[in-house]
Design a protein around this motif. Sequence first.
Motif, PDB file in Angstrom:
ATOM      1  N   ILE A  78       0.878  -1.171   0.000  1.00 46.30           N
ATOM      2  CA  ILE A  78       0.000   0.000   0.000  1.00 46.30           C
ATOM      3  C   ILE A  78       0.917   1.223   0.000  1.00 46.30           C
ATOM      4  O   ILE A  78       1.968   1.210   0.634  1.00 46.30           O
ATOM      5  CB  ILE A  78      -0.887   0.017   1.274  1.00 46.30           C
ATOM      6  CG1 ILE A  78      -1.777  -1.236   1.361  1.00 46.30           C
ATOM      7  CG2 ILE A  78      -1.730   1.283   1.362  1.00 46.30           C
ATOM      8  CD1 ILE A  78      -2.964  -1.276   0.435  1.00 46.30           C
ATOM      9  N   SER A  79       0.499   2.280  -0.694  1.00 47.42           N
ATOM     10  CA  SER A  79       1.371   3.462  -0.779  1.00 47.42           C
ATOM     11  C   SER A  79       1.558   4.082   0.600  1.00 47.42           C
ATOM     12  O   SER A  79       0.683   4.011   1.460  1.00 47.42           O
ATOM     13  CB  SER A  79       0.769   4.486  -1.729  1.00 47.42           C
ATOM     14  OG  SER A  79      -0.311   5.132  -1.103  1.00 47.42           O
ATOM     15  N   GLU A  80       2.720   4.729   0.796  1.00 49.51           N
ATOM     16  CA  GLU A  80       3.003   5.341   2.093  1.00 49.51           C
ATOM     17  C   GLU A  80       2.055   6.503   2.389  1.00 49.51           C
ATOM     18  O   GLU A  80       1.864   6.872   3.539  1.00 49.51           O
ATOM     19  CB  GLU A  80       4.469   5.787   2.166  1.00 49.51           C
ATOM     20  CG  GLU A  80       4.943   6.677   1.029  1.00 49.51           C
ATOM     21  CD  GLU A  80       5.517   5.885  -0.141  1.00 49.51           C
ATOM     22  OE1 GLU A  80       4.996   4.790  -0.421  1.00 49.51           O
ATOM     23  OE2 GLU A  80       6.468   6.375  -0.774  1.00 49.51           O
ATOM     24  N   ILE A  81       1.469   7.066   1.340  1.00 46.37           N
ATOM     25  CA  ILE A  81       0.516   8.169   1.549  1.00 46.37           C
ATOM     26  C   ILE A  81      -0.687   7.664   2.350  1.00 46.37           C
ATOM     27  O   ILE A  81      -1.074   8.233   3.367  1.00 46.37           O
ATOM     28  CB  ILE A  81       0.092   8.747   0.179  1.00 46.37           C
ATOM     29  CG1 ILE A  81       1.312   9.436  -0.456  1.00 46.37           C
ATOM     30  CG2 ILE A  81      -1.082   9.712   0.322  1.00 46.37           C
ATOM     31  CD1 ILE A  81       1.132   9.839  -1.899  1.00 46.37           C
ATOM     32  N   THR A  82      -1.251   6.570   1.891  1.00 39.45           N
ATOM     33  CA  THR A  82      -2.396   5.973   2.580  1.00 39.45           C
ATOM     34  C   THR A  82      -1.993   5.503   3.985  1.00 39.45           C
ATOM     35  O   THR A  82      -2.736   5.690   4.950  1.00 39.45           O
ATOM     36  CB  THR A  82      -2.934   4.782   1.751  1.00 39.45           C
ATOM     37  OG1 THR A  82      -3.309   5.276   0.469  1.00 39.45           O
ATOM     38  CG2 THR A  82      -4.122   4.125   2.412  1.00 39.45           C
ATOM     39  N   ARG A  86      -3.423   6.781   7.670  1.00 39.19           N
ATOM     40  CA  ARG A  86      -4.121   5.844   8.542  1.00 39.19           C
ATOM     41  C   ARG A  86      -3.436   5.768   9.912  1.00 39.19           C
ATOM     42  O   ARG A  86      -4.089   5.773  10.955  1.00 39.19           O
ATOM     43  CB  ARG A  86      -4.155   4.467   7.868  1.00 39.19           C
ATOM     44  CG  ARG A  86      -5.162   3.517   8.442  1.00 39.19           C
ATOM     45  CD  ARG A  86      -6.575   4.037   8.305  1.00 39.19           C
ATOM     46  NE  ARG A  86      -7.034   3.913   6.940  1.00 39.19           N
ATOM     47  CZ  ARG A  86      -7.481   2.783   6.419  1.00 39.19           C
ATOM     48  NH1 ARG A  86      -7.558   1.707   7.143  1.00 39.19           N
ATOM     49  NH2 ARG A  86      -7.867   2.751   5.175  1.00 39.19           N
ATOM     50  N   VAL A 117      -7.586   9.174   2.905  1.00 37.87           N
ATOM     51  CA  VAL A 117      -7.007  10.345   2.233  1.00 37.87           C
ATOM     52  C   VAL A 117      -8.039  11.009   1.328  1.00 37.87           C
ATOM     53  O   VAL A 117      -8.684  10.356   0.517  1.00 37.87           O
ATOM     54  CB  VAL A 117      -5.780   9.924   1.389  1.00 37.87           C
ATOM     55  CG1 VAL A 117      -5.234  11.109   0.603  1.00 37.87           C
ATOM     56  CG2 VAL A 117      -4.701   9.345   2.284  1.00 37.87           C
ATOM     57  N   GLU A 119      -7.142  14.250  -0.160  1.00 40.80           N
ATOM     58  CA  GLU A 119      -6.297  14.916  -1.145  1.00 40.80           C
ATOM     59  C   GLU A 119      -4.856  14.850  -0.654  1.00 40.80           C
ATOM     60  O   GLU A 119      -4.631  14.809   0.555  1.00 40.80           O
ATOM     61  CB  GLU A 119      -6.723  16.368  -1.274  1.00 40.80           C
ATOM     62  CG  GLU A 119      -6.726  16.876  -2.697  1.00 40.80           C
ATOM     63  CD  GLU A 119      -7.367  18.253  -2.817  1.00 40.80           C
ATOM     64  OE1 GLU A 119      -6.656  19.147  -3.261  1.00 40.80           O
ATOM     65  OE2 GLU A 119      -8.542  18.428  -2.442  1.00 40.80           O
ATOM     66  N   PHE A 120      -3.895  14.871  -1.571  1.00 42.86           N
ATOM     67  CA  PHE A 120      -2.508  14.893  -1.123  1.00 42.86           C
ATOM     68  C   PHE A 120      -1.634  15.676  -2.088  1.00 42.86           C
ATOM     69  O   PHE A 120      -1.951  15.804  -3.268  1.00 42.86           O
ATOM     70  CB  PHE A 120      -1.963  13.469  -0.969  1.00 42.86           C
ATOM     71  CG  PHE A 120      -1.862  12.697  -2.255  1.00 42.86           C
ATOM     72  CD1 PHE A 120      -2.919  11.910  -2.697  1.00 42.86           C
ATOM     73  CD2 PHE A 120      -0.713  12.737  -3.030  1.00 42.86           C
ATOM     74  CE1 PHE A 120      -2.831  11.190  -3.882  1.00 42.86           C
ATOM     75  CE2 PHE A 120      -0.608  12.022  -4.223  1.00 42.86           C
ATOM     76  CZ  PHE A 120      -1.683  11.239  -4.644  1.00 42.86           C
ATOM     77  N   MET A 122       2.715  16.125  -2.866  1.00 39.12           N
ATOM     78  CA  MET A 122       3.940  15.396  -2.577  1.00 39.12           C
ATOM     79  C   MET A 122       5.100  16.107  -3.254  1.00 39.12           C
ATOM     80  O   MET A 122       4.990  16.521  -4.401  1.00 39.12           O
ATOM     81  CB  MET A 122       3.761  13.999  -3.181  1.00 39.12           C
ATOM     82  CG  MET A 122       4.852  13.039  -2.916  1.00 39.12           C
ATOM     83  SD  MET A 122       4.281  11.433  -3.526  1.00 39.12           S
ATOM     84  CE  MET A 122       5.707  10.456  -3.163  1.00 39.12           C
TER      85      MET A 122
END
Lengths: 267, 390
Positions: A78-82, A86, A117, A119-120, A122
């Motif tokens: 899973i992407s580090e953003i998600t 969490r 998430v 919006e993000f 990066m």
Amino acid sequence: MIVGGCDVGSATGKAVVMKDGEIASYIIIPSTTKPEVTARIVMDEALKKAGLSSLEDLEYIVGTGYGRLKVPFANENISEITCHARGAHWLSNTVRTVVDIGGQDCKVMSINDKGNVLEFVMNDRCAAGTGRFFESMARVLDCGLEGISSLSLKSESPAIITSQCSVFAESEVVTLINEGIEIVDIAAGVNNSVAGRLNSMVRKVGLVEDVALTGGCAKNEGLAKALEDKLGVSVKKLPQDPQIAGAIGAALIAAEKLSKQSEAIPS
Amino acid sequence: MGAWKGENELETTVKSKALQQFQEATETIVNPELKKWIEQGGKVVGYFCSYGPEEIITAAGMVPIRIRATGSTGTELADAYLSSINCSFCRHAFNMGLQGDYDFLEGLVWLNNCDHVRRIYDNWIRKVDTPFTQMMSLPKMTTDVQVEWFRDELKILKEALEKHLGITISDEKLWKAIKLHNQTRRLLRQLYELRKKDNPPITGAEALAVVVASTAMPREQFNDMLKELLEELSDAEGITDYRARLMIVAGILDDPAFIKVIEEQGGLVVTDSMCFGTRILWTDVNEGASDPLTALARYYIQDKPACPRMFDTQPQRSKFVRDMVKEFKVDGVIGERMIFCDLWTGENFMLGGDLKEEGIPFLKLDREYIMAGAGQLRTRAQAFLESMGR
């Protein structure tokens, strides 16, 4: 239910073992040149610390971070953003804006009341606002990463560093040193410069309280303070090491996947 | 979130020779079909941007190709003339010109579509020896007055080509060319029609290769090969194991590898608003008009989906995207811009607002012309799909 989260970053590897929704153990190690090796070492150490003997004891593992495709024992990635979103939300459920400052990138996520998430943004194209930036500044200032934090907190008139590019900022810092500016003021200037970068990223996704810092650089209290000043709101202090937020998120998602799987299997 | 492992590779279930040739054509400038044409003594004229009037070049008996900078590995020659705030497409394309990669061209046609491309023209005519060069003036507005203006521009181009080649381009030849290019557009729309299916028979990366090839090969051969591909796809099983249906909104995006990275995360690209996409194929030139040059002028200025460089066209493009979302059952939209492209920066900002109002997930991506750092794109695409709950 015992699950694992393994966050293989550019600078450090983090592993979290979770047992029935609680952290059983976590470990942070410097990354090796092989992501699969980093993953293996950090997970093994976390298992040992939790009193477990082998990977088999983990019912589900999620990999995340730059090396997430290279976590050989992960059930999925899973992407580090998600994951950071969490993890931060689990650590403090009032968080709505997550600022993750890692070794080679920084991200800002706006999240909802469930930790998902919305919006993000990066930055991973240059070293501005990342651990690498701090590393090169610490080298020039000869103060170590911790030094930047502790020194900056003592400053009463931070120096102004206009460059966000680590190469140009470095020459700016050298100029300041040669002008005889106090190291404490330069360190504060470095934190202000990164906070400025983060400030504009936060405003891109929209500032919603609470704001939390995650990632290795979140340990820099001087940076947290500088960001608070720029944002005009206080930054929520997380009850756990902010560097493992991504690995916690990965473990939480692992637990979720596992319970979904067992629901799907008819008894 | 689904059970996506990030390892599946989406691709068509059909083994197609035509598709393979299209894919090969996206990897080079001179593809085998074009090479054959040149070896037989055929002439080729390049053009920049989707407003390049291909039909006039075809009517002059030559093959029009859209200029790309595929395969470029650096910009060091171009950087001596262009600035570091010119977009990377321009720097790579001009670099290839300076390197001699476009020496096979008989001619090159520019439009003042953006300031970056104009700077290629300024330098190219001084530094690269292309036999025929022409800058066309493309109006910014889209009323009947500008149709008249652009008709004049088309006439100037036609006459310049006639003079250069010592030929006459009759109305009959123009109509023949219009019909040929309309056929390309119709066939491409049939391909898009197949992508509306619940299980599209072709991926976004593959479809992009087809559209890019449509601007890079002799059109008769292209049309024949596309008919073959459509035949093969018509009863294909289709792709089932995707995670979400995506739409791409972009300027010059001609590299299927970019779409492939997104699709490797499970997001199947089913449609687009791109100039290697719907903007060059969604409408036809009116074959029933009385004057071919007026028909062409009307097509480019008023009928084809407009690029953001045309004034007051944002609302219609925004509506186009929202209509496509419904028509192609799109779950999320990805808008990309090349760094330093002012037009697409503004466009994506406005589109993002419009889509947010309707609750359509939207991801903005920055890009350089030559893709570097697939990892960065992968993380964003993956996080986007995850945030959509896919």
